[in-house]
Design a protein around this motif. Structure first.
Motif, PDB file in Angstrom:
ATOM      1  N   LEU A  84     100.262 -87.857  29.265  1.00  0.00           N
ATOM      2  CA  LEU A  84      99.354 -87.333  28.240  1.00  0.00           C
ATOM      3  C   LEU A  84     100.033 -87.123  26.887  1.00  0.00           C
ATOM      4  O   LEU A  84      99.407 -87.386  25.846  1.00  0.00           O
ATOM      5  CB  LEU A  84      98.722 -86.031  28.741  1.00  0.00           C
ATOM      6  N   ASP A 104      96.482 -79.816  32.080  1.00  0.00           N
ATOM      7  CA  ASP A 104      96.692 -81.090  31.381  1.00  0.00           C
ATOM      8  C   ASP A 104      96.974 -80.880  29.895  1.00  0.00           C
ATOM      9  O   ASP A 104      97.857 -81.521  29.315  1.00  0.00           O
ATOM     10  CB  ASP A 104      95.468 -81.987  31.553  1.00  0.00           C
ATOM     11  N   PRO A 145      93.614 -88.417  34.279  1.00  0.00           N
ATOM     12  CA  PRO A 145      93.661 -87.156  35.020  1.00  0.00           C
ATOM     13  C   PRO A 145      92.335 -86.729  35.648  1.00  0.00           C
ATOM     14  O   PRO A 145      92.318 -85.778  36.443  1.00  0.00           O
ATOM     15  CB  PRO A 145      94.092 -86.135  33.946  1.00  0.00           C
ATOM     16  N   LEU A 196      99.162 -86.741  34.304  1.00  0.00           N
ATOM     17  CA  LEU A 196      99.370 -85.803  33.200  1.00  0.00           C
ATOM     18  C   LEU A 196     100.730 -85.983  32.519  1.00  0.00           C
ATOM     19  O   LEU A 196     100.935 -85.532  31.390  1.00  0.00           O
ATOM     20  CB  LEU A 196      99.197 -84.362  33.676  1.00  0.00           C
TER      21      LEU A 196
END
Length: 543
Positions: free
Chosen positions: A163, A369, A334, A160
């Motif tokens: 991201l 996330d 993830p 994460l």
């Protein structure tokens, strides 16, 4: 799915209050459930058949305890007492498993372990129904809260941290589409894996499903795939540790930090599973702590970069379309928990609650996330690096206590998770080299010093390979992108779709079959694209 009677339906009203309300969600039972979830990673089983037991097979290799003098001291609704894994210990514990289906008769209940002596055993039952049919099945022990906790712990990882970079590559629109698509498609494939398990009550692992669908070669392929997945996980953790420490103390090189990580993390690979399971809890606490620090930093920083009140410039559409395929693996990373989902499903006391548990699991994971992705992109925009935490460490004016907190948490995550990433690889190598079946903790008759030394050295070798690959592939985002595109797409999407199509051939409606074929092909194309792009040098992508 058979419906089991609840504890309240079979509990005599005259029982003492202690037995009237068994503490299924006590700390000890959470610890047992969590240890089983972690040990399942090492239960691929290269040298056993598809199922733990066939219908006509006796439970002679397991530890059977249907007759025990101490059972008279326990209430009738509890299943027979089960021995702990260590045969030298006299402590015994009750298994709060669900009662057998009404009208059926319990013939025996047994523990059965994997090749890994330190793994938690599964419980097998032989049951005769009202029509005289005898069935051998795995008995679930985990409650719904335990299932949710174990699954969230598997899903929430260091992926994460990249991201926000995925959003920078793909832009707000494409990034949101990819992230939402990854979440929805993987929850669907997790449901399909559970349906595959329902075809045989003795299937337990992901590798079992592969064997049931395509035979022993599929098991070998899946075992190799999981080995590569664990390698990628170990490498990413090493890179994360070195990058974060170097950002705070740049006088020491990144390569030196990776060697330091090797020295620190190798001894932890010799710890027993139960201790490692608790350390994995520390890992998820640290990961959630990093999310909270990112939020705190964004709210307390008044000027850009790093402020949520004065966000950086972002892009709605991709600024460089060549980078979009690179974000595929970042958004898939993830969701790489499907290797363990079959085991977690099989370990449920009430499997009929699986879909509701999945909904809760994905809500928690998706919101965590998404928070990291959106906040990180707003705070640093196009200046985002491989890890959003590294941006915080490199931002001028970052408070010292925040820098030290991030570094400590980031350092603890690899320390907690590298041994669990190494464990399945070590277990597989033990089987391949004939070193399974004896412990390292004490000498065993018939086991030579050379064998013990070889088994001892394998742990060092695996962590050394993590370190070496982390030096060769130093870019965190590339490691994450490769793992997400090449491995997560395969294990979380392509293979579950193929297994379901194979095991339910002739029983799937035409419309659903068409959708599954489209999803399989589409996932494979995206996975191949993401894998290729993760290997292309930066200069050819305009980075």
């Amino acid at each position: 799915m058979p419906q089991y009677a609840s504890v309240d339906e079979v509990r005599p009203s005259s029982l003492p209050r202690d037995f009237n309300r068994p503490r299924l969600n006590s700390f000890e039972h959470f610890a047992d459930s969590f240890s089983r979830a972690q040990s399942f990673r090492a239960m691929g089983g290269l040298n056993r058949a598809r199922s733990f037991f066939q219908e006509n097979e006796d439970l002679e290799d397991a530890a059977v305890f249907e007759d025990d003098d101490s059972t008279d001291q326990q209430p009738d609704y509890l299943s027979p007492l089960l021995r702990t894994r260590s045969r030298s210990r006299s402590r015994r514990r009750p298994s709060y498993t669900v009662p057998v289906e009404e009208g059926s008769h319990l013939l025996s209940e047994s523990e059965y372990g994997s090749n890994n002596l330190d793994s938690e055993p599964v419980i097998m039952r032989k049951v005769e129904d009202a029509e005289g049919k005898i069935t051998t099945m795995v008995v679930g022990q985990s409650t719904a809260p335990q299932t949710i906790f174990n699954s969230v712990n598997v899903l929430i990882g260091v992926g994460l941290l990249s991201l926000p970079l995925g959003y920078m590559y793909a832009g707000w629109f494409m990034g949101s589409v990819l992230m939402l698509t990854a979440g929805m498609s993987t929850v669907y494939s997790a449901i399909l894996l559970a349906k595959c398990l329902d075809t045989d009550p003795t299937l337990v692992t992901y590798a079992d499903i592969a064997y049931a669908a395509f035979g022993p070669q599929a098991r070998l392929y899946v075992s190799a795939l999981f080995t590569i997945e664990m390698l990628a996980s170990g490498v990413s953790l090493m890179v994360l540790f070195a990058d974060s420490c170097n950002a705070l103390f740049p006088s020491i090189s990144v390569t030196t930090y990776k060697i330091i990580a090797f020295v620190i993390m190798t001894p932890t690979c010799y710890l027993p599973l139960r201790i490692l399971s608790f350390s994995s809890i520390l890992g998820i606490i640290c990961t959630v702590g990093l999310v909270l620090i990112v939020i705190y930093t964004g709210l307390t920083t008044s000027s850009a970069p790093g402020s949520l009140f004065n966000p950086m410039e972002t892009n709605f559409w991709p600024k460089n379309w060549m980078l979009v395929p690179l974000s595929i693996g970042i958004f898939m990373a993830p969701w790489g928990g499907h290797a363990v989902f079959p085991n977690i499903y099989r370990d449920m006391r009430h499997p009929q609650k699986y879909k509701k548990c999945l909904a809760t699991i994905y809500e928690i994971t998706f919101m965590t996330d998404l928070s990291m992705a959106v906040l990180g992109f707003l705070m640093y925009g196009n200046q985002i690096t491989d890890e959003v935490t590294r941006n915080i460490l490199m931002t001028p004016g970052c408070p010292e206590y925040v820098s030290y907190a991030i570094t400590i948490l980031v350092a603890l995550i690899p320390l907690a998770k590298v041994p669990l990433s190494a464990r399945p690889i070590v277990s597989t190598l033990d089987v391949l080299f004939g070193l399974n079946g004896f412990p390292l903790s004490k000498p065993v008759k018939g086991v030579s010093k050379r064998q013990r030394l070889a088994k001892f050295s394998l742990r060092i070798l695996v962590v050394f390979v993590f370190c070496l690959l982390a030096i060769i592939f130093p870019e965190f985002d590339r490691v994450i992108a490769f793992g997400g595109a090449a491995l997560c797409v395969t294990t979380c999407l392509v293979l579950p779709f193929i297994f379901y199509l194979k095991l339910y051939a002739g029983r799937i409606p035409p419309t659903e079959k068409t959708i599954l074929y489209a999803l399989t092909v589409g996932s494979a194309v995206l996975g191949i694209m993401g894998t290729i792009w993760s290997l292309i040098p930066q200069k050819y992508l305009g980075l």
